[in-house]
Design a protein around this motif. Structure first.
Motif, PDB file in Angstrom:
ATOM      1  N   THR A 301       0.826  -1.212   0.000  1.00  0.00           N
ATOM      2  CA  THR A 301       0.000   0.000   0.000  1.00  0.00           C
ATOM      3  C   THR A 301       0.859   1.262   0.000  1.00  0.00           C
ATOM      4  OG1 THR A 301      -1.818  -1.109   1.153  1.00  0.00           O
ATOM      5  CG2 THR A 301      -1.750   1.299   1.286  1.00  0.00           C
ATOM      6  N   ILE A 302       1.861   1.290   0.887  1.00  0.00           N
ATOM      7  CA  ILE A 302       2.734   2.466   0.996  1.00  0.00           C
ATOM      8  C   ILE A 302       3.476   2.719  -0.310  1.00  0.00           C
ATOM      9  CG2 ILE A 302       4.786   3.400   2.150  1.00  0.00           C
ATOM     10  CD1 ILE A 302       3.841   1.789   4.666  1.00  0.00           C
ATOM     11  N   ALA A 303       4.069   1.665  -0.894  1.00  0.00           N
ATOM     12  CA  ALA A 303       4.867   1.824  -2.108  1.00  0.00           C
ATOM     13  C   ALA A 303       4.007   2.206  -3.310  1.00  0.00           C
ATOM     14  CB  ALA A 303       5.639   0.534  -2.387  1.00  0.00           C
ATOM     15  N   VAL A 327      12.868  -0.472   0.893  1.00  0.00           N
ATOM     16  CA  VAL A 327      13.347  -0.656   2.266  1.00  0.00           C
ATOM     17  C   VAL A 327      12.527   0.194   3.232  1.00  0.00           C
ATOM     18  CG1 VAL A 327      15.321  -0.389   3.827  1.00  0.00           C
ATOM     19  CG2 VAL A 327      15.677  -1.224   1.483  1.00  0.00           C
ATOM     20  N   LEU A 328      12.298   1.459   2.850  1.00  0.00           N
ATOM     21  CA  LEU A 328      11.558   2.374   3.720  1.00  0.00           C
ATOM     22  C   LEU A 328      10.132   1.889   3.953  1.00  0.00           C
ATOM     23  CD1 LEU A 328      11.398   5.079   5.246  1.00  0.00           C
ATOM     24  CD2 LEU A 328      10.724   6.162   3.097  1.00  0.00           C
ATOM     25  N   SER A 329       9.470   1.411   2.882  1.00  0.00           N
ATOM     26  CA  SER A 329       8.095   0.935   3.025  1.00  0.00           C
ATOM     27  C   SER A 329       8.034  -0.290   3.932  1.00  0.00           C
ATOM     28  CB  SER A 329       7.487   0.612   1.655  1.00  0.00           C
ATOM     29  OG  SER A 329       8.201  -0.426   1.010  1.00  0.00           O
ATOM     30  N   ALA A 330       9.063  -1.156   3.849  1.00  0.00           N
ATOM     31  CA  ALA A 330       9.103  -2.350   4.699  1.00  0.00           C
ATOM     32  C   ALA A 330       9.320  -1.970   6.162  1.00  0.00           C
ATOM     33  CB  ALA A 330      10.194  -3.303   4.231  1.00  0.00           C
ATOM     34  N   LEU A 345      -1.344   6.302   6.845  1.00  0.00           N
ATOM     35  CA  LEU A 345      -0.733   7.497   7.430  1.00  0.00           C
ATOM     36  C   LEU A 345       0.793   7.485   7.350  1.00  0.00           C
ATOM     37  CD1 LEU A 345      -2.974   8.368  10.485  1.00  0.00           C
ATOM     38  CD2 LEU A 345      -3.021   9.221   8.159  1.00  0.00           C
ATOM     39  N   LEU A 346       1.363   6.414   6.818  1.00  0.00           N
ATOM     40  CA  LEU A 346       2.806   6.380   6.604  1.00  0.00           C
ATOM     41  C   LEU A 346       3.172   6.796   5.173  1.00  0.00           C
ATOM     42  CD1 LEU A 346       3.474   3.143   8.603  1.00  0.00           C
ATOM     43  CD2 LEU A 346       4.318   5.406   9.192  1.00  0.00           C
ATOM     44  N   ILE A 347       2.158   7.057   4.360  1.00  0.00           N
ATOM     45  CA  ILE A 347       2.405   7.496   2.981  1.00  0.00           C
ATOM     46  C   ILE A 347       3.145   8.837   2.921  1.00  0.00           C
ATOM     47  CG2 ILE A 347       1.255   8.243   0.850  1.00  0.00           C
ATOM     48  CD1 ILE A 347      -0.837   6.016   1.459  1.00  0.00           C
TER      49      ILE A 347
END
Length: 410
Positions: A301-303, A327-330, A345-347
């Motif tokens: 979802t983030i990526a 890496v950041l999304s993981a 909310l991490l987007i």
């Protein structure tokens, strides 16, 4: 009536859930106003699972660690490696799929009423504060990081306790487990109410405008579930992985899809691990841990949404930055449990990697909330079913080395 109830109980839980699902869809399409009261069934089911899950996890983990015998292998190292590897590869897959099928967003929706974390340090701080949360407060708020930390500490402290004390704790965990089994038997009615509420409230047509985005998101999650995860499982057990993969998706993924809560699905996963004959000392710890750090769906979802924003704004992305995003999304997905709103909310955190302003990033979050009905359902189904999949994979790999036969019941 007795014969009807007997026939109903003889059906497998999955078949009963499918029947409940079908009835919920039919009622939502045909007589939504008349059948509206059945919504309460879904609320009661999820509420019951959410209510009992924190107590179950606390007692199971504490009992398992208190009774752990020195020298007994629990496979936790292998399971944690699988969790982290699966989450990272899901992030990589999302980046690759986003490059293959670029998505443009209409950034009109906003999510100004929610607050996103300011950076990775804020996510990690929230995670650490949850670890040292008051134990009673942790159980009350279903803070599984706090529940895990206190149950592990109490379990270690109780290793030196008398056998009668350990037996009492074990009996309590067995009693709560039985209550969970009773609740799970009502899953068909609960899911009937949940699917009715989803269709009657939102409708399918409200999602059609975001068809391409949903296709990339869901397609990527399906690819992770049916391609990447089976490859990982095969490497470990050297056997056809699909019977295990499909069993986990069927018995864990279906309920997780409709409850949209990894926490509520913990008891379901515990029950599935028991059916698979896995070591209770292992899965009583690995399942609640997986609900916290095994977040392949969140990484997707983030990526995907971040790269959709990047593509919409015409920002050029090189391979190196894409790897950093994976890496950041993981990492962000693993630490998302303590952040209200979860992966969406991490987007903004991921968008900051490309210099996207926070106000624009929050509009992307708004789009995420619009497609959240299906996105969150698929994300939770992937996350939760993979908890059981990787727990079983680690144990089956040990069985293979010991020469034991791996049998997966249908």
């Amino acid at each position: 009536m007795k014969k009807l109830m007997k026939s109903w109980n003889e059906l497998s839980l999955v078949k009963r859930i499918i029947i409940g699902l079908a009835i919920g869809i039919i009622l939502a399409v045909t007589i939504p106003e008349v059948a509206k009261p059945i919504v309460i069934l879904g609320s009661l089911f999820v509420g019951a699972l959410k209510g009992v899950a924190p107590v179950l996890v606390f007692l199971l983990v504490m009992a398992a660690i208190a009774q752990h015998k020195s020298g007994h292998q629990t496979n936790m190292k292998s399971i944690i490696v699988l969790y982290l590897l699966g989450t990272f590869l899901a992030g990589v897959a999302a980046v690759v799929v986003s490059f293959m099928f670029p998505v443009n967003l209409t950034l009109t929706a906003s999510a100004e009423s929610v607050t996103a974390p300011g950076g990775v340090s804020e996510v990690l701080k929230s995670l650490l504060m949850n670890i040292v949360d008051n134990p009673v407060k942790a159980i009350y708020n279903a803070n599984y990081i706090g529940i895990l930390s206190w149950s592990i500490l109490l379990g270690l402290a109780l290793r030196g306790a008398s056998d009668s004390t350990k037996t009492m704790i074990s009996n309590l965990s067995d009693a709560v487990s039985q209550i969970v089994k009773w609740i799970i038997n009502f899953a068909p009615l609960g899911i009937m109410g949940l699917v009715f509420d989803t269709i009657a409230t939102n409708g399918i047509e409200s999602l059609l405008g975001y068809g391409q985005l949903l296709a990339v998101l869901i397609g990527c999650m399906v690819f992770v579930a049916l391609v990447i995860n089976p490859i990982i499982v095969f490497i470990y057990i050297r056997k056809n992985p699909f019977p295990l993969v499909l069993k986990c998706l069927k018995e864990s993924g279906i309920t997780a899809f409709f409850t949209r809560s990894s926490a509520a699905n913990i008891p379901v996963n515990m029950s599935l691990c028991e059916k698979l004959g896995l070591d209770k000392n292992t899965y009583s710890v690995s399942i609640p841990l997986g609900a916290t750090i095994n977040m392949a769906g969140a990484a997707v979802t983030i990526a995907v949404l971040t790269l959709a924003a990047v593509n919409t704004l015409g920002i050029k992305v090189d391979i190196g930055t894409s790897i950093i995003l994976s890496v950041l999304s993981a990492v962000a997905a693993c630490g998302a449990s303590g952040v209200a709103g979860g992966s969406l909310l991490l987007i903004p955190l991921a968008c900051s990697l490309f210099g996207i302003p926070n106000d624009v990033a929050m509009k992307v979050v708004g789009v995420g909330f619009i497609v959240g009905v299906l996105q969150d359902s698929c994300e939770t189904a992937l996350n939760s079913s993979t908890d059981v999949l990787f727990t079983a994979t680690a144990e089956f790999a040990k069985w293979r080395k010991q020469g034991k036969e791996i049998v997966i019941n249908k």
